[in-house]
Design a protein around this motif. Structure first.
Motif, PDB file in Angstrom:
ATOM      1  N   HIS A 121       0.835  -1.200   0.000  1.00 43.85           N
ATOM      2  CA  HIS A 121       0.000   0.000   0.000  1.00 43.85           C
ATOM      3  C   HIS A 121       0.874   1.256   0.000  1.00 43.85           C
ATOM      4  O   HIS A 121       0.654   2.192   0.765  1.00 43.85           O
ATOM      5  CB  HIS A 121      -0.935  -0.011   1.210  1.00 43.85           C
ATOM      6  CG  HIS A 121      -1.847  -1.190   1.234  1.00 43.85           C
ATOM      7  ND1 HIS A 121      -1.603  -2.308   2.008  1.00 43.85           N
ATOM      8  CD2 HIS A 121      -2.994  -1.438   0.555  1.00 43.85           C
ATOM      9  CE1 HIS A 121      -2.571  -3.182   1.821  1.00 43.85           C
ATOM     10  NE2 HIS A 121      -3.425  -2.678   0.949  1.00 43.85           N
ATOM     11  N   GLY A 326      -9.394   0.905   4.939  1.00 42.48           N
ATOM     12  CA  GLY A 326      -7.970   1.133   5.093  1.00 42.48           C
ATOM     13  C   GLY A 326      -7.616   2.231   6.072  1.00 42.48           C
ATOM     14  O   GLY A 326      -6.504   2.755   6.069  1.00 42.48           O
ATOM     15  N   GLY A 507      -3.412   5.132  -4.453  1.00 40.95           N
ATOM     16  CA  GLY A 507      -2.660   3.890  -4.487  1.00 40.95           C
ATOM     17  C   GLY A 507      -2.164   3.514  -5.859  1.00 40.95           C
ATOM     18  O   GLY A 507      -2.489   4.144  -6.879  1.00 40.95           O
ATOM     19  N   SER A 513      -7.661   1.072  -3.979  1.00 38.70           N
ATOM     20  CA  SER A 513      -7.520   2.504  -3.737  1.00 38.70           C
ATOM     21  C   SER A 513      -8.679   3.247  -4.383  1.00 38.70           C
ATOM     22  O   SER A 513      -9.338   2.738  -5.292  1.00 38.70           O
ATOM     23  CB  SER A 513      -6.180   3.026  -4.266  1.00 38.70           C
ATOM     24  OG  SER A 513      -6.092   2.865  -5.670  1.00 38.70           O
ATOM     25  N   ASN A 537      -1.061   5.554   3.142  1.00 34.29           N
ATOM     26  CA  ASN A 537      -0.792   4.696   4.290  1.00 34.29           C
ATOM     27  C   ASN A 537      -0.550   5.578   5.505  1.00 34.29           C
ATOM     28  O   ASN A 537      -0.845   6.774   5.473  1.00 34.29           O
ATOM     29  CB  ASN A 537       0.416   3.784   3.995  1.00 34.29           C
ATOM     30  CG  ASN A 537       1.603   4.576   3.446  1.00 34.29           C
ATOM     31  OD1 ASN A 537       2.018   5.576   4.033  1.00 34.29           O
ATOM     32  ND2 ASN A 537       2.137   4.154   2.307  1.00 34.29           N
TER      33      ASN A 537
END
Length: 587
Positions: A121, A326, A507, A513, A537
């Motif tokens: 990531h 995420g 991403g 993403s 991230n």
């Protein structure tokens, strides 16, 4: 009415986009759901409950009218979301810490510790590509080496005795310690030299006055113009520059700022075979009226929780299911040492020294006023020390098992006074995990639509994240012991959602993403994201605001070039600093 750009959210990232585009002559509307806080000296106090109460404080997540309820967010686990609404957003109570991210979280990193990062990531570009934008923001705020005080001396002495080298560059490439790079003006004149309020007035005093109340918003020194306030939260830096762009930019056009204006829908239309963003509807908090304006480009910057909420409430596409997923939080933890001498914990910039451990995360000292100090020692996933373990109760080099302090033990520790304590915040470089997310709640909607639900599964972290947190907790404990602590407590915090990122992540792959490498939506044209949610991230552990602002600068430049036929500017000009006196008169 049609604008060039509408920016939703005046927190850490939105004002950056607004200022940069207004400086190049674009017509920008900046919407903020919370209050304006136009006159902090009249509106704010240093009282902790008045500022930080999550239901009634002036730095809560809620409308401008404090008699109205705070906005609901569902948190089904033991956690605490410590954020703020209003112009400035969470930068209102941030500590100004502005380190750069670690190189290992970017595409193309080939260092010997490459395997220590969540490379699946990574950012979809190299670290070196972001460096000019870091420099631009560092010059604009400005970012400077933090002023040092007693607590920094204690912290850095412990770091030195760990055998760490001193870091002397802004790029962190090894385990090391250093003063913070922070967005707080250095003390000048009488600032930091006296506690006499009459001698701490601008211009006799400039910059940080060492008041120790960073968490309650910055209104120091007394009498200073807004853009001379010590802490460079965006309400003191980028917002003043955005509002006064014609005064300092030859092509500038002032931004229109509307506070107490909650965006409830992003509008779209079909054009040229695809879906594009066309405008925004928002609700005025005072009247309840709804308004709509169209724009060539829409930028979402409402934050890691509110941006996915607005996206989902607007019915925007989510074909891969990654909108809101995420969500990273640095899996924070706290370790506190008790000393038999003064540590100066309550004085000066609240966090001015750090240790970096690329591949694991970071440690930084944090000073807290009394109520927040007690709170920090009573938030745990390990139960109450000596009472019950709640299934955990981790053992280690700290005193006893982990857990919250309560009752006589908490009273006994605090009886020594907060200036006999030294707190170390653990910032873990946590992995991106799809089950940690912001989504829509099944609870009844509020006046803005379905409310957000924030889900964190603390005990389902990756093995690497868990190992990194334990490594850092042990280093923090050792640092405090070597600095002279007579007792050390570790709390095993439940999710304290203070550093939050990546819920709308950019991403490398469209499979996991929401945004491409320009922070543009993969599925809706002319729609961008410019807050912490756009981060790919958790940066490996460093505080996120500087990286978000560098990325927002880059995104603004991409918007200007792609949609308005402009030329790139980063690297070609010297940014006008927010300390420039020419912008003070119109604030």
């Amino acid at each position: 009415m049609s604008r060039d750009v509408i920016v939703v959210g005046a927190g850490g990232g939105g004002p950056v986009v607004a200022k940069e585009l207004a400086a190049r002559g674009l017509d920008v509307l900046l919407l903020e759901a919370g209050a304006r806080h136009a006159d902090p000296r009249r509106e704010w106090t240093h009282l902790e409950n008045d500022a930080n109460n999550p239901l009634t404080g002036f730095l809560r997540v809620g409308p401008a009218d404090r008699s109205k309820p705070a906005w609901l967010r569902e948190e089904p686990q033991n956690s605490y979301l410590l954020q703020a609404s209003g112009v400035g957003g969470t930068t209102l109570h941030y500590y100004g810490n502005s380190p750069r991210a670690y190189r290992g979280v970017f595409q193309g990193y080939e260092g010997p510790d490459k395997g220590a990062y969540d490379s699946a990531h990574a950012f979809p570009f190299t670290y070196d590509e972001l460096v000019p934008y870091y420099r631009w923001v560092e010059a604009t705020l400005p970012v400077q080496t933090a002023a040092m005080g007693v607590k920094e001396t204690v912290f850095l002495s412990g770091a030195e005795r760990l055998g760490l080298p001193v870091q002397t560059t802004k790029d962190t490439t090894r385990w090391s310690y250093r003063p913070q790079e922070n967005a707080i003006l250095q003390p000048g004149g009488t600032a930091g030299r006296t506690g006499d309020p009459e001698r701490l007035r601008y211009p006799r005093a400039t910059g940080c006055t060492f008041c120790g109340y960073c968490l309650q918003g910055c209104m120091e020194p007394a009498g200073a113009p807004r853009n001379q306030a010590a802490k460079r939260s965006t309400d003191n830096s980028y917002v003043p520059m955005a509002l006064t762009a014609p005064a300092w930019s030859p092509h500038g056009k002032a931004v229109t700022l509307l506070a107490d204006s909650y965006a409830v829908k992003v509008h779209t239309a079909r054009r040229d075979g695809g879906l594009v963003a066309t405008g925004v509807t928002w609700r005025n908090g005072a009247s309840g009226d709804r308004h709509r304006e169209d724009a060539e480009v829409v930028v979402l910057a409402g934050g890691t929780t509110e941006t996915p909420r607005l996206w989902l409430n607007s019915g925007l596409p989510d074909p891969n299911g990654w909108v809101g997923r995420g969500y990273t939080d640095h899996f924070l933890d706290g370790v506190t040492g008790l000393f038999d001498h003064d540590t100066g914990s309550s004085r000066g910039p609240s966090s001015a020294a750090r240790c970096d451990f690329p591949g694991y995360g970071a440690l930084e000292n944090i000073g807290l006023p009394p109520a927040m100090q007690a709170f920090s020692m009573s938030l745990s996933d390990s139960g109450i020390r000596g009472r019950y373990r709640n299934g955990r109760g981790l053992t280690g080099p700290w005193d006893g098992r982990t857990g919250r302090l309560g009752g006589p033990e908490l009273k006994e520790v605090l009886a020594h006074g907060i200036d006999r304590l030294l707190n170390v915040l653990i910032l873990t470089g946590d992995d991106v995990e799809p089950h940690n997310r912001a989504t829509l709640s099944a609870l009844p909607p509020d006046e803005h639509g379905a409310v957000p639900k924030v889900v964190f599964r603390s005990r389902r972290r990756t093995r690497r994240t868990l190992a990194a947190r334990e490594f850092l907790a042990r280093r923090a404990t050792e640092l405090l012991r070597r600095a002279g602590a007579t007792r050390v407590y570790r709390f095993d915090w439940a999710p304290l959602l203070l550093h939050v990122h990546s819920s709308m992540r950019m991403g490398l792959s469209a499979d996991d993403s929401v945004l491409d490498a320009d922070a543009a939506s993969r599925w809706v044209g002319r729609l961008y994201v410019a807050d912490n949610s756009a981060l790919a991230n958790s940066l490996g552990g460093p505080n996120p605001t500087l990286t978000t602002q560098a990325l927002a600068t880059r995104t603004a430049e991409r918007i200007f070039v792609r949609h308005f036929g402009g030329d790139p500017w980063v690297g070609d000009e010297t940014p006008v600093p927010s300390t420039d006196h020419r912008v003070t008169d119109a604030l």
